[in-house]
Write an enzyme that holds these catalytic residues in place. Structure first.
Site, PDB file in Angstrom:
ATOM      1  N   CYS A 243       0.811  -1.216   0.000  1.00 21.24           N
ATOM      2  CA  CYS A 243       0.000   0.000   0.000  1.00 21.24           C
ATOM      3  C   CYS A 243       0.847   1.270   0.000  1.00 21.24           C
ATOM      4  O   CYS A 243       0.394   2.301  -0.486  1.00 21.24           O
ATOM      5  CB  CYS A 243      -0.929  -0.003   1.206  1.00 21.24           C
ATOM      6  SG  CYS A 243      -2.200  -1.265   1.105  1.00 21.24           S
ATOM      7  N   ASN A 377      -0.386  -1.334  -7.213  1.00 21.73           N
ATOM      8  CA  ASN A 377      -0.366  -2.393  -6.197  1.00 21.73           C
ATOM      9  C   ASN A 377      -1.692  -3.138  -6.200  1.00 21.73           C
ATOM     10  O   ASN A 377      -1.904  -3.997  -7.045  1.00 21.73           O
ATOM     11  CB  ASN A 377      -0.037  -1.804  -4.818  1.00 21.73           C
ATOM     12  CG  ASN A 377      -0.097  -2.849  -3.721  1.00 21.73           C
ATOM     13  OD1 ASN A 377       0.409  -3.958  -3.905  1.00 21.73           O
ATOM     14  ND2 ASN A 377      -0.717  -2.542  -2.602  1.00 21.73           N
ATOM     15  N   GLU A 378      -2.585  -2.793  -5.315  1.00 24.44           N
ATOM     16  CA  GLU A 378      -3.867  -3.516  -5.227  1.00 24.44           C
ATOM     17  C   GLU A 378      -4.964  -2.637  -5.810  1.00 24.44           C
ATOM     18  O   GLU A 378      -5.819  -2.171  -5.080  1.00 24.44           O
ATOM     19  CB  GLU A 378      -4.183  -3.832  -3.772  1.00 24.44           C
ATOM     20  CG  GLU A 378      -3.462  -5.029  -3.216  1.00 24.44           C
ATOM     21  CD  GLU A 378      -3.840  -5.310  -1.765  1.00 24.44           C
ATOM     22  OE1 GLU A 378      -4.435  -4.441  -1.104  1.00 24.44           O
ATOM     23  OE2 GLU A 378      -3.531  -6.414  -1.298  1.00 24.44           O
TER      24      GLU A 378
END
Ligand code: AHR
Length: 658
Positions: A243, A377-378
């Site tokens: 994150c 990332n996510e």
């Protein structure tokens, strides 16, 4: 045959059948060598969470060394006497420094204490390099005394070592002195006294490192922690998150360009793990960026891993931002795309290129040979592929050989996952990063996860995973056993799974926000968890090619009727490693039957490694770091088949040779 005899014979047959049913025959095909196990297969993923960088792997012992913490430039410090914070220092991106004045009374003192990260851990007899940028603004010279102090001491003296330091001249210069404490202390304090005639003195970038860092680098890593990474022989090293790549907002995303060049001029960044969990809140958690991209690349090289940097795709953390305005509009992405292109140049460009020169100036003229880059990332929803697409186009055009890693979002399955995989395929991502922090029952049900994946799509990077026990979200042996069970599907499907990294990697026992984690430490000691040992075993017995292993014609995936068994096999030169995980609470007899042997050929058992603990819900500790470790066990025999008993709740690796 009499009726009684017939009944007895039938009973004997039934007993025999039952006995046979208990032996699990695993057919291993030695003739057909399967997909190569990629060198990148078992790797590590570093994120600055749980005080993994400052206070962890990065060996700096001084907190807020540049007086740049935003709420309070003296956070982490205790000033005494007459100290002033100023902000026109020699480093434009870290402008703060302190001015020490004569306290104005012969019996008073001016100076500073630094508390370090949960204290400053030092070992008796070892040497520590204290450095500081300093000047005497009015000219002439001044005297400092540098000490390491035991504030809890009941002795006459608090200090465990001290050294004088003379500062001279109006110009900023770096000064150095070596401290050699005579005692081991987990929580010492660094103390600086203004002494002599107490001439006004300016101090900036106050630093303390053990001289004995990993590979001896001055801006180095804590040796025991770097060693725990090196011992894993990780094939790939993903960094810097997680994150923190995205940032709670774009302004605080991880900005790699701020992490290279002289450490003194790397601006600090907030660490979102400071405040993400109010129930585990660390208001003094920032990123010094002292462990920056140069150091990540260097460490990758030293531990033999392929570096895999992940960069922002222009989206701030979607968990923390519902407002579309938090993200960079697609038509304004160019600076983010340029960051990615420049990073590739930083890693691989010639010393004559702009960013290749930065690398060379930092001491590494040779390229780092970067092969992979992750973008985002996510991320999830259509906004992610929309953002990714221009990156893919630009990177492909400039660097066609670089492999691009996209993401399938934060979930291991579900709508977003199902949406993003085809999108990644459409965009031509080379690998897709999947994340799963899931409970026992998920891991037990995932033994066949990759068996039916699309063979024509991107490859899989299982980029963050760990078994989070239901009601047991902490490290324990059983979680590691299920990770081992799950990893059989990775190994079996080596044709499409090219990388896998457990997460998170590090945690300070006094500074964690998230657990379980792979490696734990305090200021002096570290401990490798049961999960670390599972990763290590897979890496150590990685092999070169997958082999087909079936039980009754199907893969051994813990499916109903398979008695909690998971298994996979690989070939490594003339050796074969068969990994069997018995997740049941009963011993399981197995018979390995080898197909593809010539008439006179046999297979010989070489040995076995077993990983088991009766302490199902415990793990290694800092006090007893080797409580749960793999052991070598006997495995003997020769023939076209070999037999073994896998004890309950055990991960066993059988080693054999033709
Ligand atoms: O590993 C901890 C966090 O888990 C990572 O930062 C993020 O990618 C995931 O949500």
């Amino acid at each position: 045959m009499t009726r009684n005899k017939a009944l007895l014979t039938a009973a004997a047959l039934l007993v025999g059948a039952a006995a046979l049913a208990q032996t699990h025959r695993m057919d291993i095909d030695l003739k057909k060598v399967g997909a190569p196990i990629q060198p990148t297969m078992y790797g590590i993923f570093f994120e600055d969470i749980n005080f993994a960088a400052d206070g962890g792997l990065y060996a700096e012992l001084v907190k807020n060394r540049s007086f740049e913490f935003p709420q309070d430039p003296l956070q982490g410090w205790k000033a005494f006497g007459k100290v002033e914070v100023k902000e026109d220092g020699p480093f434009d991106r870290c402008p703060h420094y302190v001015r020490l004045y004569d306290p104005g009374h012969p019996h008073k003192w001016t100076g500073l204490d630094n508390e370090g990260f949960f204290g400053i851990g030092v070992k008796g007899g070892e040497t520590y390099r204290f450095t500081v940028w300093a000047r005497v603004p009015e000219g002439g010279s001044s005297e400092l005394r540098i000490e390491l102090v035991n504030t809890a001491s009941m002795g006459e003296d608090q200090f465990v070592c001290q050294a004088p330091l003379t500062i001279s001249g109006k110009e900023w210069k770096q000064y150095e002195v070596i401290l050699t404490p005579d005692t081991t202390l987990a929580k010492s304090v660094l103390r600086i006294f203004l002494t002599g005639d107490r001439a006004t003195t300016d101090l900036e970038h106050v630093s303390l490192f053990p001289t004995d860092t990993w590979m001896g680098h001055r801006n180095g890593m804590r040796k025991d922690l770097a060693q725990a990474l090196a011992d894993l022989k990780p094939g790939v090293f993903r960094f810097p998150g997680g994150c923190i790549v995205e940032g709670a907002d774009l302004a605080t995303r991880y900005n790699w360009k701020n992490t290279v060049g002289p450490v003194e001029n790397r601006p600090i960044n907030e660490n979102r793990w400071e405040y993400t969990f109010p129930h585990r809140f660390f208001p003094d958690y920032f990123q010094s960026y002292g462990l920056g991209f140069f150091e990540f690349f260097q460490l990758s090289e030293e531990i033999g891993s392929e570096p895999l940097p992940i960069l922002s795709c222009g989206l701030a953390c979607q968990f923390q931002n519902d407002d579309p305005a938090a993200h960079c509009p697609v038509d304004e992405l160019q600076p983010f795309i340029q960051d990615a292109l420049d990073l590739i140049e930083f890693a691989n460009g010639p010393v004559t290129s702009t960013w290749g020169k930065v690398r060379a100036d930092m001491g590494h003229p040779a390229p780092f040979n970067l092969k992979f880059i992750g973008i985002g990332n996510e991320q999830w929803d259509a906004i992610y592929p929309e953002h990714l697409e221009p990156f893919v186009k630009a990177i492909r055009a400039a660097y066609p050989d670089i492999k691009i890693v996209g993401t399938s979002g934060p979930n291991s399955e579900g709508d977003q996952f199902d949406y993003l995989w085809p999108e990644m395929k459409r965009l031509g991502a080379d690998l897709v990063d999947e994340h799963f922090y899931r409970p026992e029952k998920w891991f037990l049900a995932q033994g066949a996860r990759y068996d039916n994946y699309d063979r024509k799509g991107p490859k899989v990077f299982a980029g963050e995973y760990a078994c989070h026990g239901a009601g047991r979200k902490y490290n324990h042996f059983n979680a590691s056993l299920l990770e081992a069970a799950f990893m059989t599907t990775i190994e079996r499907n080596a044709d499409i799974v090219h990388m896998a990294t457990y997460a998170p990697l590090f945690a300070h026992v006094e500074g964690w926000q998230w657990r379980p984690d792979l490696i734990w430490y305090d200021n002096l000691r570290s401990m490798r968890t049961a999960s670390w040992h599972v990763q290590h075993l897979y890496s150590e017995y990685k092999g070169q090619n997958a082999l087909t292993l079936k039980m009754n014609g199907v893969n051994v995936t813990g499916a109903p009727g398979q008695d909690g068994l998971f298994a996979s096999a690989v070939k490594d030169g003339d050796k074969v490693y068969v990994k069997v995980i018995n997740t049941s609470d009963k011993p399981q007899d197995v018979e390995f039957a080898f197909n593809g042997l010539k008439k006179k050929e046999t297979v010989k058992a070489v040995g076995c490694v077993k990983f088991h603990s009766d302490l199902l819900y415990q793990d290694n500790t800092l006090d007893v770091p080797d409580l749960i470790t793999p052991v070598k066990a006997a495995f003997t025999g020769e023939g076209k088949t070999l037999s073994a008993t896998v004890e309950p709740l055990t991960f066993a690796i059988y080693i054999l040779t033709k």
